[in-house]
Design an enzyme around this catalytic site. Structure first.
Site, PDB file in Angstrom:
ATOM      1  N   TYR A 294       0.926  -1.325  -0.208  1.00 47.91           N
ATOM      2  CA  TYR A 294       0.027  -0.048   0.023  1.00 47.91           C
ATOM      3  C   TYR A 294       0.808   1.349  -0.035  1.00 47.91           C
ATOM      4  O   TYR A 294       0.165   2.317   0.071  1.00 47.91           O
ATOM      5  CB  TYR A 294      -0.914   0.115   1.091  1.00 47.91           C
ATOM      6  CG  TYR A 294      -0.296  -0.229   2.325  1.00 47.91           C
ATOM      7  CD1 TYR A 294       0.538   0.641   3.262  1.00 47.91           C
ATOM      8  CD2 TYR A 294      -0.649  -1.411   3.400  1.00 47.91           C
ATOM      9  CE1 TYR A 294       1.060   0.451   4.306  1.00 47.91           C
ATOM     10  CE2 TYR A 294      -0.262  -1.655   4.343  1.00 47.91           C
ATOM     11  CZ  TYR A 294       0.544  -0.874   5.171  1.00 47.91           C
ATOM     12  OH  TYR A 294       0.894  -1.159   6.123  1.00 47.91           O
TER      13      TYR A 294
ATOM     14  N   LYS B 184     -12.075   3.616  11.806  1.00 54.45           N
ATOM     15  CA  LYS B 184     -12.426   2.308  12.234  1.00 54.45           C
ATOM     16  C   LYS B 184     -13.996   1.895  12.288  1.00 54.45           C
ATOM     17  O   LYS B 184     -14.607   2.644  12.836  1.00 54.45           O
ATOM     18  CB  LYS B 184     -11.535   1.864  13.337  1.00 54.45           C
ATOM     19  CG  LYS B 184     -10.006   2.247  13.376  1.00 54.45           C
ATOM     20  CD  LYS B 184      -9.254   0.819  13.509  1.00 54.45           C
ATOM     21  CE  LYS B 184      -8.348   0.920  14.781  1.00 54.45           C
ATOM     22  NZ  LYS B 184      -7.796  -0.224  15.013  1.00 54.45           N
TER      23      LYS B 184
END
Ligand code: IVH
Length: 669
Positions: free
Chosen positions: A226, A313
């Site tokens: 990533y 999250k």
């Protein structure tokens, strides 16, 4: 492949070709050649590399299968610190992040949204396109050098594709264990009576720290990349670098998306809230990154995390329900574990009635009481767990949970060995659930595979007193079996035939079937390879056992303890007399002489005329023993080319005699 004259050229061609085939297979799911052809090429390359170790290329595909042992991982410094991300669980805070960003860099801001993978961060360094180092995050400034282990991960290219990469660059990503591998690993651990791993992330992190890289290879880890780091980046944006690293052969999850506003970011977050469960890896949120590198620079960092990124999250899926009771289960090893019985509740699409509580400490830690309203969560774990109590709802007359002092099955007083979290029932030979689960283990497919016998029949046989241990199974008669309720003549015959057939089971599986604590099927295989019969195993000392790769002190002690018990010795003798195999067949080489009788050898390095395996066979076939670690008592160290300097140093320090390949051959000729 045409037989090239020059080994260097052939090694180069094979390396390139196999790497290409691997790339097609693992990244694009394309098989350009048959498995057979592929294996032949790989074998040829292995043979050439064994013959010319100096010609082996660092990006050779043979490195994928592992085999390197690292005793201690070196510490390495990260060229660019590995920072963490600031977290939020709320939309409001996410919108504040967007406001802060736009205040600094203006309204023309583009974001990239990505999944937040719940694995282990890794840094991958490349020099001239070659993978040269894999390191853990550590404290962010320095981590562990785990290069040999990382080489086994197929999603990590050993050689970058194409040509347009910088001379030196680093790619970062998240290593993970596919869910299926995780479940199998835990099933194996359960069989071996070992503590289960809590979730795939812990399993990944434990795997990456393994000393034997072939163990890592067997775990089939994956890696999603990533981020990209280099001096004077050729790219202006993060999204361009994601596309580039994908082209160079790194695996980039195609879940990322460019977003032009915080509304688009929110849409991505909402869309993936449920879709994320279709991915092969657990994710716990979304990472939002400013796309432009120039703007990232303008925004800069705090001490711990970049100001240009944030992690949103998802709240863990939890539900509240009533704790109705605790059941205590007695396992094969005698461990008594609590299971919470719950008022059924819907959680993430399934009805949950039971939850794991792990051990007695957990009951105290959570301050659980019967009748409490508890929160149950389903995270990366497969079994839901209790995470807390809603104390406001605690009934006035709630009762504390008293952990039983005696076995729920046989009433024997429980013990808690020092340093263990579990209580155990020590009545190994008289406690019904322990005996039955040992018998069940003995007949399972991976052990003796007595497929005509099931747990119900075993229980019947136990209750009527015909079977108390595994050896009794082989004394069963037709007359005894047909006496059982609902047992026809045909089934009785099938059971007897199935037991008879089980006598063909190879030694390693017999060893596994005995159910020695910590001896799972992999350990049993290793033992059977290195100590090819029962006598060798029974006579092995602690040092000899721990000299075997992957056999540590805990396993060694458990084996020694097992054979100290006269009942176990008798059981094994009876099984042997019944005709079970207590000798390895294929690994026991023909005995050619006893020239090396009483001598022990360590093999190190590579050899000209034989492979390491062949050398090992030669030693055994002349009566010698092969061990894996150097001690004072060792007779010889057979030293090949490219032997590790630490081994040599240790041998010299302890005054162990060194043998060259030629000297060894002279000894046995
Ligand atoms: S970017 C400073 N992207 O999250 C930027 N990290 O809390 C940090 N992680 O240690 C890295 N998925 O292990 C980034 N798509 C993703 C990620 C990701 C998971 C992990 C990573 C890092 C931690 C930061």
């Amino acid at each position: 492949m045409a037989a090239a004259q020059d080994p260097a050229l052939e090694i180069q061609e094979l390396t390139q070709r196999i790497n290409h085939l691997n790339y097609q297979y693992y990244q694009n799911s394309i098989s350009e050649v048959s498995d057979y052809e592929f294996d032949q090429m790989l074998k040829r390359l292995e043979a050439l590399e064994a013959q010319y170790p100096e010609l082996r290329l660092p990006h050779s595909p043979t490195q994928r299968v592992g085999g390197t042992i690292t005793k201690n991982f070196d510490t390495v410094y990260h060229k660019w610190p590995m920072l963490s991300l600031s977290n939020t669980y709320s939309e409001e805070e996410l919108r504040e992040f967007d406001k802060r960003v736009r205040k600094v860099v203006g309204d023309e801001v583009e974001y990239v949204c990505e999944q937040k993978f719940d694995g282990v961060a890794i840094s991958l360094t490349y020099e001239n396109g070659k993978f040269v180092q894999g390191a853990t995050r550590g404290d962010g400034t320095r981590g562990d050098n785990i290069t040999a282990n990382v080489r086994t991960i197929h999603d990590v290219p050993l050689q970058a594709h194409g040509k347009d990469y910088p001379d030196l660059f680093e790619v970062r990503g998240e290593v993970f264990m596919p869910l299926q591998v995780f479940e199998q690993l835990n099933a194996d651990r359960e069989e071996a009576g070992e503590q289960l791993l809590a979730n795939p992330r812990n399993a990944t992190s434990g795997t990456l720290k393994q000393q034997d890289s072939s163990v890592v290879a067997s775990r089939k880890l994956g890696c999603f990349s990533y981020s990209f780091h280099t001096d004077n980046s050729p790219f202006d944006t993060h999204s361009e670098s994601l596309q580039a690293i994908q082209k160079w052969g790194f695996k980039v999850s195609d879940t990322w998306r460019k977003c032009n506003s915080i509304e688009e970011v929110m849409a991505y977050i909402n869309e993936w809230e449920s879709k994320r469960f279709e991915l092969p890896i657990a994710t716990d949120g979304v990472v939002v990154k400013v796309n432009s590198y120039a703007l990232q620079e303008e925004l800069g960092f705090t001490a711990k995390s970049p100001r240009w990124a944030i992690a949103y999250k998802y709240a863990a899926m939890s539900a509240a329900t009533q704790l109705q009771g605790i059941q205590y289960q007695v396992g094969r090893t005698g461990a008594v574990t609590p299971v919470a019985l719950l008022e059924p509740v819907l959680l993430a699409g399934t009805v949950v009635k039971r939850a794991s509580v792990h051990n007695a400490n957990e009951i105290q830690r959570l301050d659980l009481r019967l009748g409490d309203t508890v929160f149950v969560e389903k995270g990366g774990e497969i079994i839901p767990k209790i995470t807390g109590v809603d104390f406001a709802k605690r009934p006035a007359d709630s009762l504390p949970i008293l952990y039983p002092s005696h076995c729920p099955a046989c009433r024997t007083e429980l013990i808690r060995p020092e340093g263990e979290v579990n209580f155990y029932c020590p009545n190994e030979k008289g406690c019904e659930p322990q005996i039955l689960s040992k018998l069940e283990h003995f007949i399972t497919r991976k052990a003796m595979n007595v497929d005509e016998l099931g747990p119900k029949t075993l229980e019947q046989l136990y209750r009527v007193g015909f079977v108390r241990n595994a050896a009794d199974l082989y004394d069963l008669t037709f007359e005894q079996l047909v006496q059982l309720e609902r047992m026809g003549e045909k089934s009785a015959n099938n059971i007897l035939r199935s037991l008879e057939k089980s006598k063909e089971t190879p030694y390693d599986r017999v060893l596994f079937a005995l159910g020695i604590r910590f001896v799972g099927s992999t350990v049993a295989k290793k033992l059977a390879e290195q100590l090819p019969d029962l006598e060798a195993l029974r006579g092995a000392t602690y040092e000899e056992l721990t000299a075997i790769n992957e056999i540590g002190g805990r396993i060694a002690n458990s084996i020694l303890e097992y054979f100290q018990d006269p009942d176990h010795v008798q059981l094994v003798e009876r099984l042997k007399a019944a005709g079970l195999k207590f000798k390895s067949e294929n690994t026991a080489p023909d005995i050619q002489s006893d020239k090396l009788e009483g001598q022990t050898f360590v093999i190190s390095g590579v050899f000209q005329s034989v492979s390491r395996e062949e050398l090992q066979q030669l030693i055994i076939s002349h009566g010698g023993k092969v061990v894996s670690s150097i001690s004072k008592k060792l007779s010889y160290l057979v030293a090949g080319d490219k032997m590790g300097p630490s081994k040599l140093e240790k041998a010299e320090k302890l005054g162990v005699k060194l043998l060259s390949e030629d000297e060894f051959m002279a000894m046995i000729s």
